[in-house]
Design a protein around this motif. Structure first.
Motif, PDB file in Angstrom:
ATOM      1  N   TYR A 135      -6.114 -14.511   3.391  1.00  0.00           N
ATOM      2  CA  TYR A 135      -5.017 -14.973   4.238  1.00  0.00           C
ATOM      3  C   TYR A 135      -5.308 -16.329   4.883  1.00  0.00           C
ATOM      4  O   TYR A 135      -4.440 -16.892   5.537  1.00  0.00           O
ATOM      5  CB  TYR A 135      -4.693 -13.927   5.308  1.00  0.00           C
ATOM      6  CG  TYR A 135      -4.086 -12.704   4.683  1.00  0.00           C
ATOM      7  CD1 TYR A 135      -2.724 -12.661   4.389  1.00  0.00           C
ATOM      8  CD2 TYR A 135      -4.860 -11.624   4.309  1.00  0.00           C
ATOM      9  CE1 TYR A 135      -2.159 -11.571   3.754  1.00  0.00           C
ATOM     10  CE2 TYR A 135      -4.308 -10.526   3.680  1.00  0.00           C
ATOM     11  CZ  TYR A 135      -2.956 -10.501   3.408  1.00  0.00           C
ATOM     12  OH  TYR A 135      -2.402  -9.431   2.770  1.00  0.00           O
ATOM     13  N   PHE A 136      -6.516 -16.813   4.714  1.00  0.00           N
ATOM     14  CA  PHE A 136      -6.883 -18.095   5.334  1.00  0.00           C
ATOM     15  C   PHE A 136      -6.560 -19.250   4.396  1.00  0.00           C
ATOM     16  O   PHE A 136      -6.414 -19.060   3.189  1.00  0.00           O
ATOM     17  CB  PHE A 136      -8.371 -18.073   5.708  1.00  0.00           C
ATOM     18  CG  PHE A 136      -8.618 -17.266   6.944  1.00  0.00           C
ATOM     19  CD1 PHE A 136      -8.693 -17.882   8.176  1.00  0.00           C
ATOM     20  CD2 PHE A 136      -8.711 -15.888   6.885  1.00  0.00           C
ATOM     21  CE1 PHE A 136      -8.881 -17.133   9.334  1.00  0.00           C
ATOM     22  CE2 PHE A 136      -8.892 -15.131   8.031  1.00  0.00           C
ATOM     23  CZ  PHE A 136      -8.973 -15.756   9.251  1.00  0.00           C
ATOM     24  N   PRO A 137      -6.449 -20.449   4.953  1.00  0.00           N
ATOM     25  CA  PRO A 137      -6.092 -21.591   4.106  1.00  0.00           C
ATOM     26  C   PRO A 137      -7.206 -21.939   3.125  1.00  0.00           C
ATOM     27  O   PRO A 137      -8.388 -21.665   3.380  1.00  0.00           O
ATOM     28  CB  PRO A 137      -5.861 -22.720   5.126  1.00  0.00           C
ATOM     29  CG  PRO A 137      -6.563 -22.308   6.363  1.00  0.00           C
ATOM     30  CD  PRO A 137      -6.541 -20.813   6.386  1.00  0.00           C
ATOM     31  N   ILE A 193     -13.777 -21.861   9.630  1.00  0.00           N
ATOM     32  CA  ILE A 193     -14.917 -20.998   9.310  1.00  0.00           C
ATOM     33  C   ILE A 193     -14.619 -19.620   9.879  1.00  0.00           C
ATOM     34  O   ILE A 193     -14.289 -19.513  11.060  1.00  0.00           O
ATOM     35  CB  ILE A 193     -16.222 -21.559   9.921  1.00  0.00           C
ATOM     36  CG1 ILE A 193     -16.572 -22.910   9.295  1.00  0.00           C
ATOM     37  CG2 ILE A 193     -17.368 -20.567   9.752  1.00  0.00           C
ATOM     38  CD1 ILE A 193     -17.722 -23.632   9.983  1.00  0.00           C
ATOM     39  N   THR A 194     -14.695 -18.576   9.061  1.00  0.00           N
ATOM     40  CA  THR A 194     -14.528 -17.233   9.618  1.00  0.00           C
ATOM     41  C   THR A 194     -15.894 -16.566   9.759  1.00  0.00           C
ATOM     42  O   THR A 194     -16.832 -16.861   9.018  1.00  0.00           O
ATOM     43  CB  THR A 194     -13.628 -16.335   8.756  1.00  0.00           C
ATOM     44  OG1 THR A 194     -14.372 -15.841   7.632  1.00  0.00           O
ATOM     45  CG2 THR A 194     -12.372 -17.044   8.303  1.00  0.00           C
ATOM     46  N   LEU A 195     -15.963 -15.646  10.713  1.00  0.00           N
ATOM     47  CA  LEU A 195     -17.210 -14.942  11.013  1.00  0.00           C
ATOM     48  C   LEU A 195     -16.998 -13.436  10.951  1.00  0.00           C
ATOM     49  O   LEU A 195     -16.107 -12.908  11.624  1.00  0.00           O
ATOM     50  CB  LEU A 195     -17.699 -15.316  12.410  1.00  0.00           C
ATOM     51  CG  LEU A 195     -17.901 -16.804  12.704  1.00  0.00           C
ATOM     52  CD1 LEU A 195     -18.321 -16.996  14.158  1.00  0.00           C
ATOM     53  CD2 LEU A 195     -18.933 -17.407  11.766  1.00  0.00           C
ATOM     54  N   ALA A 253      -3.164 -20.863   8.281  1.00  0.00           N
ATOM     55  CA  ALA A 253      -2.662 -21.416   7.018  1.00  0.00           C
ATOM     56  C   ALA A 253      -1.308 -22.089   7.209  1.00  0.00           C
ATOM     57  O   ALA A 253      -0.993 -23.067   6.546  1.00  0.00           O
ATOM     58  CB  ALA A 253      -2.572 -20.309   5.969  1.00  0.00           C
ATOM     59  N   ARG A 254      -0.509 -21.587   8.135  1.00  0.00           N
ATOM     60  CA  ARG A 254       0.860 -22.073   8.262  1.00  0.00           C
ATOM     61  C   ARG A 254       1.087 -23.023   9.428  1.00  0.00           C
ATOM     62  O   ARG A 254       2.112 -23.703   9.469  1.00  0.00           O
ATOM     63  CB  ARG A 254       1.803 -20.864   8.395  1.00  0.00           C
ATOM     64  CG  ARG A 254       1.842 -20.069   7.085  1.00  0.00           C
ATOM     65  CD  ARG A 254       2.655 -18.804   7.212  1.00  0.00           C
ATOM     66  NE  ARG A 254       2.885 -18.242   5.895  1.00  0.00           N
ATOM     67  CZ  ARG A 254       4.094 -17.979   5.386  1.00  0.00           C
ATOM     68  NH1 ARG A 254       5.172 -18.216   6.101  1.00  0.00           N
ATOM     69  NH2 ARG A 254       4.221 -17.471   4.176  1.00  0.00           N
ATOM     70  N   ALA A 255       0.174 -23.016  10.391  1.00  0.00           N
ATOM     71  CA  ALA A 255       0.280 -23.952  11.516  1.00  0.00           C
ATOM     72  C   ALA A 255      -1.126 -24.457  11.842  1.00  0.00           C
ATOM     73  O   ALA A 255      -1.720 -24.093  12.855  1.00  0.00           O
ATOM     74  CB  ALA A 255       0.910 -23.275  12.734  1.00  0.00           C
ATOM     75  N   VAL A 299      -6.713  -8.455  13.391  1.00  0.00           N
ATOM     76  CA  VAL A 299      -6.492  -9.671  14.163  1.00  0.00           C
ATOM     77  C   VAL A 299      -6.937 -10.890  13.360  1.00  0.00           C
ATOM     78  O   VAL A 299      -6.262 -11.925  13.350  1.00  0.00           O
ATOM     79  CB  VAL A 299      -7.240  -9.599  15.508  1.00  0.00           C
ATOM     80  CG1 VAL A 299      -7.144 -10.927  16.244  1.00  0.00           C
ATOM     81  CG2 VAL A 299      -6.682  -8.468  16.360  1.00  0.00           C
ATOM     82  N   GLY A 300      -8.031 -10.755  12.652  1.00  0.00           N
ATOM     83  CA  GLY A 300      -8.499 -11.847  11.812  1.00  0.00           C
ATOM     84  C   GLY A 300      -7.471 -12.240  10.763  1.00  0.00           C
ATOM     85  O   GLY A 300      -7.236 -13.427  10.522  1.00  0.00           O
ATOM     86  N   ALA A 301      -6.847 -11.246  10.148  1.00  0.00           N
ATOM     87  CA  ALA A 301      -5.837 -11.552   9.123  1.00  0.00           C
ATOM     88  C   ALA A 301      -4.643 -12.271   9.743  1.00  0.00           C
ATOM     89  O   ALA A 301      -4.098 -13.220   9.165  1.00  0.00           O
ATOM     90  CB  ALA A 301      -5.399 -10.267   8.433  1.00  0.00           C
ATOM     91  N   MET A 302      -4.229 -11.844  10.945  1.00  0.00           N
ATOM     92  CA  MET A 302      -3.144 -12.563  11.622  1.00  0.00           C
ATOM     93  C   MET A 302      -3.519 -14.022  11.867  1.00  0.00           C
ATOM     94  O   MET A 302      -2.713 -14.936  11.681  1.00  0.00           O
ATOM     95  CB  MET A 302      -2.816 -11.903  12.974  1.00  0.00           C
ATOM     96  CG  MET A 302      -2.063 -10.592  12.888  1.00  0.00           C
ATOM     97  SD  MET A 302      -1.663  -9.929  14.555  1.00  0.00           S
ATOM     98  CE  MET A 302      -0.384 -11.069  15.103  1.00  0.00           C
ATOM     99  N   LYS A 303      -4.753 -14.232  12.305  1.00  0.00           N
ATOM    100  CA  LYS A 303      -5.178 -15.608  12.585  1.00  0.00           C
ATOM    101  C   LYS A 303      -5.267 -16.431  11.298  1.00  0.00           C
ATOM    102  O   LYS A 303      -5.057 -17.643  11.321  1.00  0.00           O
ATOM    103  CB  LYS A 303      -6.512 -15.593  13.329  1.00  0.00           C
ATOM    104  CG  LYS A 303      -6.377 -15.065  14.748  1.00  0.00           C
ATOM    105  CD  LYS A 303      -7.707 -15.108  15.483  1.00  0.00           C
ATOM    106  CE  LYS A 303      -7.551 -14.609  16.915  1.00  0.00           C
ATOM    107  NZ  LYS A 303      -8.859 -14.441  17.587  1.00  0.00           N
ATOM    108  N   GLY A 304      -5.597 -15.772  10.195  1.00  0.00           N
ATOM    109  CA  GLY A 304      -5.610 -16.486   8.928  1.00  0.00           C
ATOM    110  C   GLY A 304      -4.223 -16.982   8.557  1.00  0.00           C
ATOM    111  O   GLY A 304      -4.044 -18.142   8.153  1.00  0.00           O
ATOM    112  N   VAL A 305      -3.235 -16.120   8.730  1.00  0.00           N
ATOM    113  CA  VAL A 305      -1.853 -16.508   8.429  1.00  0.00           C
ATOM    114  C   VAL A 305      -1.426 -17.672   9.327  1.00  0.00           C
ATOM    115  O   VAL A 305      -0.813 -18.640   8.870  1.00  0.00           O
ATOM    116  CB  VAL A 305      -0.914 -15.298   8.602  1.00  0.00           C
ATOM    117  CG1 VAL A 305       0.542 -15.729   8.528  1.00  0.00           C
ATOM    118  CG2 VAL A 305      -1.223 -14.241   7.549  1.00  0.00           C
ATOM    119  N   ILE A 306      -1.771 -17.576  10.601  1.00  0.00           N
ATOM    120  CA  ILE A 306      -1.411 -18.656  11.538  1.00  0.00           C
ATOM    121  C   ILE A 306      -2.104 -19.952  11.151  1.00  0.00           C
ATOM    122  O   ILE A 306      -1.494 -21.024  11.115  1.00  0.00           O
ATOM    123  CB  ILE A 306      -1.769 -18.240  12.981  1.00  0.00           C
ATOM    124  CG1 ILE A 306      -0.816 -17.142  13.453  1.00  0.00           C
ATOM    125  CG2 ILE A 306      -1.752 -19.436  13.916  1.00  0.00           C
ATOM    126  CD1 ILE A 306      -1.231 -16.477  14.754  1.00  0.00           C
TER     127      ILE A 306
END
Lengths: 263, 263, 263
Positions: free
Chosen positions: A58-60, A4-6, B26-28, B17-24
């Motif tokens: 960029y999120f899953p 969940i993103t905020l 999605a991939r891990a 930072v949110g976009a970085m966390k989205g990539v992470i």
């Protein structure tokens, strides 16, 4: 494993984001709540919509994106939930979801009306905690989307300032200034494809211009340059400096992309 | 269960930072992304390096630490990944990893060159999202370190200001000012071991001095004191106050530890 | 699946919160650390206590709440751990836990004295990392509460400013100003139950008054209104504006709820 993103204008000084995360944690223990940003300027719907638009993809798949910039909380605007092929979205019907939904294309949109999904005592000041967080938690935990409430006959769009074509090139504007003072424009980076650097130039307010470069280091320290930015649009930067304050750039400021013969 | 830490100068107002966390995410999906700080002053490599240096070792073995303070993004500096006996590190080759790597001792360092690890379209402005986040995710998910790219023949060190020994004691300097206005110095706390409090004194700019105490409460409210700080160095504080602004202390300001007979 | 919340005055610019999370991650890998806020004003125990009080109950049973606003760190105040029927609490014995513990009712309170639970080298400046984080991790990981240390014979309460009854209504005060400039009072929203809006009025400093409404939109943009807030108390807001600076409201400012015949 769900996400969940905020995105809110709650800031980080109060306990509001923490309370939302508490509700999510209590109702969807396996979900991970991730901040996009909570520092949208208070009530700035467009800024929140842009942040969500630039980061959500960029999120899953399956991520539920919550956006709460909600100056009309407690008033007549309905709470919405939406679903695209890949993502869920939750927020007030005031445009804050609109840029992301437009980017996703086909979406199902419903009004949140199922009282079983929200907190027992819903106040009129904090639907982030009382309505949007629990609905996002329910969706992340696998709730059938149709359970949210009835289909929304209509919902609020947010006009995106499309750049305009002129004989000399394109007229655009600044849509966001970031922490580095970089000014993001609405001019898609693909507009410069196929042109040599010497053929394109960016005209800024106050009669200034800057070249287009491939990266910040394309110019000397202290000089301005327009580069293809990370969200697909040209952005105006000053190398090792802050472009926006020094060049008078703020959201809405005109930025023109001049295309012509090499000079 | 793996862990990825993030240290950047991106701030929290934008969606970076949110976009970085989205990539992470999605991939891990099983990794946890934890913020060290995102409020490094824009482009201040030394400040980012210090934050990483002071916090990284508290994380569990196997943690991958990402640091992105990257004013030269898109330019010639290569992206690096490193591995010590206990941890992984990812960031630009500009010194931001250097203090942590030096503290770890023996490290293997490679240039990130494997295109299969990074996002399909890598721009020139946001390698945090396009390069460093996906590589950190891959490492956290168990990628063989050698897959990252070739060994780095060399990489950028960051000189640490070692205190100098004089007849009267040690000459050091301020290396960081924290939120409380406390001034962290480069004077290791062990320098005062074996001396009585009355034998040591700290000399500050503008001719001021303060005693060394075991905790902030060793002096009266409003008075300055140097205490053994939480990172192994002496720090200058004002009890219930802000030492740095009131004493003219900022990064680089000289601080001297005078050791002598009890006075 | 266990949860640990963090409330501190450490801010987000330094690596202090990150170091606490590293300790938690290393010692309770299955726990999730969630921020309530880290932007309590430095040393403002009451503000930290209020944030914890307003958010803690939204978390799932079994959550361990850590609060570190600790200007006396390293001095004589003991570190505490507490347990209510639903939650754990960890923090210094200076009142920062007091409002939450009072709200929970019956609590067992112990002094943290078991050296096996804390970091090997505990300094005198950062018990958040060295003492409170590891104890919270141990409790979240299932430690028997009695292992923490001996029962605390007494611990520090924090007086809550109860509103006073007068012939004309209730005399209260502002207890917090939030990011939106809304002024939270100590006047419970239930005080207005049973009265028509025209029967109640809020008197502010400088001779100003405002009506009570059900939501911000009950008044025109730019006008002040007192609404039942999300924490159970009346809060004074200005629609689409910032009430606190424009109305001279800050923590401690008097706010009176006048109840009378409809005017």
């Amino acid at each position: 494993m769900s996400t969940i993103t905020l995105t809110t204008d709650f800031g980080l000084a109060d306990w509001y984001v923490g309370a939302m995360k508490g509700v999510i944690r209590a109702r969807a223990p396996a979900a991970q709540a991730i901040d996009l940003t909570h520092q949208v300027a208070p009530g700035n719907i467009r800024q929140g919509a842009l942040a969500l638009r630039c980061a959500y993809a960029y999120f899953p798949e399956g991520t539920v994106h919550v956006a709460v910039v909600d100056p009309g909380v407690g008033g007549p605007r309905p709470p919405l939930a939406a679903r695209s092929r890949r993502f869920g979205f939750v927020g007030p019907d005031n445009g804050v979801l609109a840029l992301a939904l437009a980017a996703e294309g086909e979406c199902a949109v419903r009004r949140i009306e199922n009282p079983a999904l929200i907190l027992p005592k819903v106040g009129n000041t904090f639907h982030g905690r009382d309505v949007f967080a629990p609905v996002a938690a329910a969706l992340a935990a696998g709730l059938d989307f149709a359970e949210v409430g009835p289909e929304a006959a209509d919902w609020t769009r947010l006009p995106w300032p499309e750049p305009r074509r002129w004989a000399w090139g394109w007229a655009g504007e600044v849509v966001h200034v970031d922490r580095f003072g970089n000014a993001l424009t609405n001019l898609p980076s693909r507009l410069i494809e196929g042109f040599a650097p010497a053929q394109v130039r960016v005209r800024l307010p106050r009669g200034r211009t800057c070249p287009v470069g491939s990266c910040y280091a394309a110019v000397a320290p202290g000089r301005a340059v327009a580069v293809p930015g990370s969200s697909g649009f040209l952005e105006v930067a000053v190398r090792d400096g802050q472009a926006a304050p020094s060049l008078g750039l703020r959201a809405g400021a005109p930025v023109r992309l001049a295309i012509g013969p090499a000079r």
